[in-house]
Scaffold this active site. Structure first.
Site, PDB file in Angstrom:
ATOM      1  N   HIS A 184       0.823  -1.211   0.000  1.00  0.00           N
ATOM      2  CA  HIS A 184       0.000   0.000   0.000  1.00  0.00           C
ATOM      3  C   HIS A 184       0.856   1.260   0.000  1.00  0.00           C
ATOM      4  CE1 HIS A 184      -4.274  -0.093   0.125  1.00  0.00           C
ATOM      5  NE2 HIS A 184      -4.170   1.196   0.313  1.00  0.00           N
ATOM      6  N   ARG A 287      -7.084  -2.711 -17.152  1.00  0.00           N
ATOM      7  CA  ARG A 287      -7.302  -3.927 -16.351  1.00  0.00           C
ATOM      8  C   ARG A 287      -8.812  -4.159 -16.217  1.00  0.00           C
ATOM      9  NH1 ARG A 287      -2.485  -1.735 -13.199  1.00  0.00           N
ATOM     10  NH2 ARG A 287      -1.049  -3.470 -12.951  1.00  0.00           N
ATOM     11  N   ARG A 323      -6.732  -5.577 -21.606  1.00  0.00           N
ATOM     12  CA  ARG A 323      -6.454  -6.945 -21.158  1.00  0.00           C
ATOM     13  C   ARG A 323      -7.773  -7.630 -20.845  1.00  0.00           C
ATOM     14  NH1 ARG A 323      -2.880  -7.754 -15.938  1.00  0.00           N
ATOM     15  NH2 ARG A 323      -4.626  -6.919 -14.766  1.00  0.00           N
ATOM     16  N   GLU A 412       4.068 -12.709 -18.575  1.00  0.00           N
ATOM     17  CA  GLU A 412       4.105 -12.714 -17.105  1.00  0.00           C
ATOM     18  C   GLU A 412       4.637 -14.043 -16.581  1.00  0.00           C
ATOM     19  OE1 GLU A 412       0.462 -10.258 -15.572  1.00  0.00           O
ATOM     20  OE2 GLU A 412      -0.256 -11.713 -17.055  1.00  0.00           O
ATOM     21  N   ASN A 435       5.304  -7.221 -12.964  1.00  0.00           N
ATOM     22  CA  ASN A 435       4.941  -7.568 -11.578  1.00  0.00           C
ATOM     23  C   ASN A 435       4.872  -9.083 -11.430  1.00  0.00           C
ATOM     24  OD1 ASN A 435       4.527  -4.812 -11.444  1.00  0.00           O
ATOM     25  ND2 ASN A 435       2.315  -4.964 -11.691  1.00  0.00           N
ATOM     26  N   ARG A 446       4.202 -11.681  -4.700  1.00  0.00           N
ATOM     27  CA  ARG A 446       4.288 -10.228  -4.841  1.00  0.00           C
ATOM     28  C   ARG A 446       3.598  -9.480  -3.717  1.00  0.00           C
ATOM     29  NH1 ARG A 446       0.590  -8.967 -10.145  1.00  0.00           N
ATOM     30  NH2 ARG A 446       0.334  -6.882  -9.293  1.00  0.00           N
ATOM     31  N   CYS A 483       4.168  -3.044 -19.242  1.00  0.00           N
ATOM     32  CA  CYS A 483       3.046  -2.406 -18.549  1.00  0.00           C
ATOM     33  C   CYS A 483       3.052  -2.708 -17.053  1.00  0.00           C
ATOM     34  CB  CYS A 483       1.715  -2.815 -19.167  1.00  0.00           C
ATOM     35  SG  CYS A 483       1.391  -4.580 -19.046  1.00  0.00           S
TER      36      CYS A 483
HETATM   37  C1  PEP Z   1       1.861  -7.355 -14.149  1.00  0.00           C
HETATM   38  O1  PEP Z   1       1.735  -8.481 -13.668  1.00  0.00           O
HETATM   39  O2  PEP Z   1       2.952  -6.768 -14.286  1.00  0.00           O
HETATM   40  C2  PEP Z   1       0.662  -6.626 -14.625  1.00  0.00           C
HETATM   41  C3  PEP Z   1       0.777  -5.500 -15.295  1.00  0.00           C
HETATM   42  O3  PEP Z   1      -0.543  -7.122 -14.268  1.00  0.00           O
HETATM   43  P1  PEP Z   1      -1.170  -6.977 -12.782  1.00  0.00           P
HETATM   44  O4  PEP Z   1      -0.272  -6.098 -11.985  1.00  0.00           O
HETATM   45  O5  PEP Z   1      -2.529  -6.442 -12.972  1.00  0.00           O
HETATM   46  O6  PEP Z   1      -1.152  -8.419 -12.338  1.00  0.00           O
HETATM   47 MG    MG Z   2      -0.132  -9.541 -13.796  1.00  0.00          MG
END
Ligand code: PEP
Ligand code: MG
Length: 548
Positions: A184, A287, A323, A412, A435, A446, A483
């Site tokens: 956060h 998203r 997406r 990913e 991410n 994550r 992204c």
């Molecule tokens: C990612 O995984 O980098 C991504 C952009 O998707 P999200 O953060 O929505 O999982």
């Molecule tokens: Mg993702």
């Protein structure tokens, strides 16, 4: 002068005295109730009213989104069902603090079990419970410190209610002991363009209120008791950055004129005006699952057509990358993820979940084709969590069958990088979600602070995978975007371009910093920085190598 390290968010620098956020209260004791139930019940009732009044006053002062969060917390504080539960617990012999604490914990569990939006609100209850117990105990409520002077906030981590009420005029930087790059605190820092360092081990013990520090988000360091020259240099760098933020908005480009379109990540049409105002050249990640997080049944084609058209119509002639629903793990959708899984991050998620409910995917692609036909935007559609050529072929085939012009894959899952040449045989483009790519490459959740150090997109292993995708994209003559949050880190954005990214997409608030940084390097220099980072032995070394 001593230095502590953590994960830097953003690129700013700040020098100021620190203020520490009070630690959360110790949980109440199990001592049995020693006073009459009615008196204690009234005491709890008064405490709840005082907490609600305090939260409402802070809500009125905060305004905006923060106002809603705090007003919701005030309502929770006064929920009659909680007061009834407290009474039952007092009658069962619990002391007032324990009865209140447990009543909130039970309510929290109930909300968590409901999932979706209600589960997200559950964490706010912890803050309310702490405030009530603080009143009963007669001690200061936990929460962000207030100061007339600018300061750097040091905290274990920040809850949503804290971040909502932070005085951003006075807070120059954030440093937390826990939390990772997707915590956060990190999200707040990015959205407000504040320098932050998260996951700084030992920072709470190392500092006392009033001590001078320099926070350097680019280097990921907290310099304690810096000398005068360092403070002057930090102040100058801060000025330069503030100037960059107010520089005229231009198209994303390198110093040699190489264009690098800078796009925004959005969750709905609500995010679009801000993105446009901050100079987004289009949308690089919409998203769509954010629209349906609370829904119990799949959205209709009509409902989706309207939601997508609302975003696309703001970008005539410009790129909008949508997406399809990314359901599962951190973003569960009730209508796509109904079976319990031990490891949802490794389960039926993303394209796998959509494929298992193909009609939902068909409906979404149909709605997107409708929005494409109804607007002038240049629509590109991609699927999350694509792992290989077979999945790419499936998704691209279905998208084209349903009338979409440009269909691609998100990178990913590490396997897609290894197989990037095969994926480009069918995909029109690839967009790298750093991410999740980092999470899966490093096998580090994550959302978990304890493994935050591994959840770092500067890791040479992640950079090498990005390179594979960049090279395959160049060979195929097809676009490669990034992204994930990595694109919002200006120094890393340069490296990503050096590795072959042809556009970058990020939270709109990061656009100014990234735009300014790209203008300082040529493509050759970006490639040289990328080369140096690839040879590093750790994320920290990669950062340094790119900067040197
Ligand atoms: C990612 O995984 O980098 C991504 C952009 O998707 P999200 O953060 O929505 O999982
Ligand atoms: Mg993702």
């Amino acid at each position: 002068m001593s230095v502590l390290s953590g994960v830097g968010v953003g690129r700013g620098v700040a020098a100021a005295k620190v203020l520490k956020m009070p630690e959360p209260l110790a949980p109440p004791s199990d001592e049995p109730l020693a006073a009459p139930v009615d008196g204690e019940h009234q005491r709890v009732q008064a405490a709840l009213q005082e907490v609600a009044a305090d939260l409402n006053a802070r809500a009125a002062a905060a305004g905006g989104d923060a106002q809603q969060v705090l007003e919701a917390a005030a309502l929770m504080a006064q929920d009659p069902a909680i007061l009834d539960d407290v009474k039952a617990r007092l009658e069962g012999g619990a002391n007032a603090e324990k009865a209140s604490w447990d009543a909130y914990a039970a309510f929290r569990e109930m909300l968590t079990a409901m999932g979706g939006y209600m589960a997200e609100r559950a964490t706010d209850l912890d803050d309310v419970a702490q405030r009530v117990v603080a009143r009963l105990r007669g001690v200061a409520a936990p929460g962000v410190p207030v100061s007339d002077e600018p300061f750097i906030l040091i905290a274990r981590d920040l809850a949503p209610a804290d971040t909502a009420t932070l005085d951003l005029e006075k807070t120059l930087a954030l440093v937390t002991q826990d939390g990772g790059p997707t915590s956060h605190t990190a999200i707040l820092a990015r959205s407000k363009s504040l320098p932050a360092i998260v996951g700084v081990v030992g920072v709470l013990d190392a500092l006392v209120d009033g001590q001078l520090v320099i926070v350097d988000a680019k280097a990921g360091t907290v310099v304690i008791d810096p000398d005068e020259a360092s403070v002057t240099a930090a102040a100058a760098e801060r000025e330069t950055r503030l100037a960059a933020a107010s520089a005229p908005i231009t198209e994303g480009a390198l110093a040699d004129g190489t264009k690098v379109p800078l796009l925004a990540n959005v969750g709905s049409a609500k995010d679009v005006p801000n993105a446009v105002e901050l100079g987004a050249e289009g949308v690089g990640l919409f998203r769509t699952e954010f629209l349906f997080l609370g829904a119990s049944s799949a959205p209709t084609v009509e409902e989706q057509t309207a939601a997508y058209t609302a975003v696309l119509e703001s970008f005539p002639g410009k790129k909008v990358v949508v997406r399809v629903l990314d359901a599962g793990a951190d973003k569960p959708l009730a209508f796509l993820n109904d079976a319990h899984e031990e490891n949802p991050a490794l389960g039926l998620r993303g394209i796998r979940a959509l494929r298992a409910s193909e009609q939902i995917l068909r409906d979404q692609l149909t709605a997107l084709a409708n929005a494409q036909a109804a607007t002038e935007a240049e629509l590109h559609v991609m699927a999350p969590m694509i792992a290989d050529h077979e999945e790419t072929t499936y998704f691209v085939g279905l998208g084209k069958e349903l009338g979409l012009a440009s269909v691609g894959a998100m990178a990913e899952v590490p396997s897609i990088a290894v197989l990037a040449d095969q994926v480009f045989e069918v995909a029109d483009f690839v967009s790298i979600g750093t991410n999740d790519l980092t999470q899966y490459t490093m096998a580090a959740d994550r959302q978990l602070g304890s493994v935050a150090a591994l959840q770092d997109p500067w890791h040479p292993a992640v950079l090498r995978l990005v390179k594979l995708i960049g090279e395959a994209g160049t060979a195929a003559g097809k676009p490669v975007s990034v992204c994930g949050e990595a694109a919002a880190d200006p120094a890393l954005a340069v490296v990503l371009v050096g590795l072959g990214a042809t556009s970058l997409s990020m939270s709109a608030t990061a656009l100014a910093d990234v735009r300014a940084e790209l203008l300082t390097v040529t493509l050759d220099e970006a490639k040289a920085r990328a080369e140096r980072a690839l040879g590093a032995r750790s994320p920290a070394e990669a950062r340094q190598a790119a900067a040197s």
